[in-house]
Design a protein around this motif. Sequence first.
Motif, PDB file in Angstrom:
ATOM      1  N   SER A  10      76.691  24.654  36.651  1.00  0.00           N
ATOM      2  CA  SER A  10      75.579  25.596  36.837  1.00  0.00           C
ATOM      3  C   SER A  10      76.067  27.044  36.775  1.00  0.00           C
ATOM      4  O   SER A  10      75.445  27.896  36.136  1.00  0.00           O
ATOM      5  N   THR A  14      75.082  29.924  33.906  1.00  0.00           N
ATOM      6  CA  THR A  14      74.545  31.232  34.289  1.00  0.00           C
ATOM      7  C   THR A  14      75.394  32.355  33.708  1.00  0.00           C
ATOM      8  O   THR A  14      74.866  33.324  33.169  1.00  0.00           O
ATOM      9  N   LEU A  17      74.688  32.913  30.012  1.00  0.00           N
ATOM     10  CA  LEU A  17      73.453  33.669  29.759  1.00  0.00           C
ATOM     11  C   LEU A  17      73.654  35.152  30.024  1.00  0.00           C
ATOM     12  O   LEU A  17      73.215  35.999  29.254  1.00  0.00           O
ATOM     13  N   GLU A  36      64.585  29.208  27.093  1.00  0.00           N
ATOM     14  CA  GLU A  36      64.991  28.199  28.076  1.00  0.00           C
ATOM     15  C   GLU A  36      65.886  27.134  27.466  1.00  0.00           C
ATOM     16  O   GLU A  36      66.710  26.558  28.141  1.00  0.00           O
ATOM     17  N   LYS A  80      59.326  28.364  25.654  1.00  0.00           N
ATOM     18  CA  LYS A  80      59.421  29.159  26.876  1.00  0.00           C
ATOM     19  C   LYS A  80      60.688  30.003  26.921  1.00  0.00           C
ATOM     20  O   LYS A  80      61.741  29.590  26.443  1.00  0.00           O
ATOM     21  N   ARG A  82      63.426  32.192  29.293  1.00  0.00           N
ATOM     22  CA  ARG A  82      64.018  32.320  30.624  1.00  0.00           C
ATOM     23  C   ARG A  82      63.931  33.771  31.098  1.00  0.00           C
ATOM     24  O   ARG A  82      63.734  34.038  32.267  1.00  0.00           O
ATOM     25  N   SER A  83      64.072  34.703  30.140  1.00  0.00           N
ATOM     26  CA  SER A  83      63.954  36.125  30.478  1.00  0.00           C
ATOM     27  C   SER A  83      63.563  36.910  29.235  1.00  0.00           C
ATOM     28  O   SER A  83      63.783  36.465  28.107  1.00  0.00           O
ATOM     29  N   ASP A  93      58.242  38.366  37.223  1.00  0.00           N
ATOM     30  CA  ASP A  93      57.919  36.943  37.214  1.00  0.00           C
ATOM     31  C   ASP A  93      56.503  36.667  36.716  1.00  0.00           C
ATOM     32  O   ASP A  93      56.280  35.757  35.924  1.00  0.00           O
ATOM     33  N   GLU A  97      55.545  34.681  33.323  1.00  0.00           N
ATOM     34  CA  GLU A  97      54.688  33.493  33.383  1.00  0.00           C
ATOM     35  C   GLU A  97      53.526  33.625  32.396  1.00  0.00           C
ATOM     36  O   GLU A  97      53.182  32.674  31.692  1.00  0.00           O
ATOM     37  N   ASN A 100      54.957  33.051  28.947  1.00  0.00           N
ATOM     38  CA  ASN A 100      55.271  31.651  28.699  1.00  0.00           C
ATOM     39  C   ASN A 100      54.034  30.773  28.590  1.00  0.00           C
ATOM     40  O   ASN A 100      54.121  29.650  28.079  1.00  0.00           O
TER      41      ASN A 100
END
Length: 114
Positions: A10, A14, A17, A36, A80, A82-83, A93, A97, A100
């Motif tokens: 994980s 990160t 990215l 994503e 989608k 992620r950023s 956020d 959303e 996406n």
Amino acid sequence: MNRLSILAASIAATLTLVVGATDARAQGAYYIAVPEGRTGKASLITRSTPWTLRGDAYVANRAPEREIVLCQLLARNIGKLRSFSAGGMSLGDAALEKCNARAKAVPGAAVAAR
């Protein structure tokens, strides 16, 4: 031991990215979008904006459309995100959303969710 390897994987994902987005910023991109998942597209055009995949992020120069519109157009093409950032400012956020919500459907996602 298994939890430790999951945590390490994980953290590595990160960092990948962050480094990819930082590299894109260092190369002068105005828009940076991190999907994503993998898309398989090295480049694409949304309306009149050319996007190029650099590392794990799609990048583009400044365009006349609003940031949320560009985000939605890109999500519609690759799925989608992620950023998404414009001029160094990340979408919040709620805006991400909203972006996406226009993302293309990923084949098999509805089956996997059951």
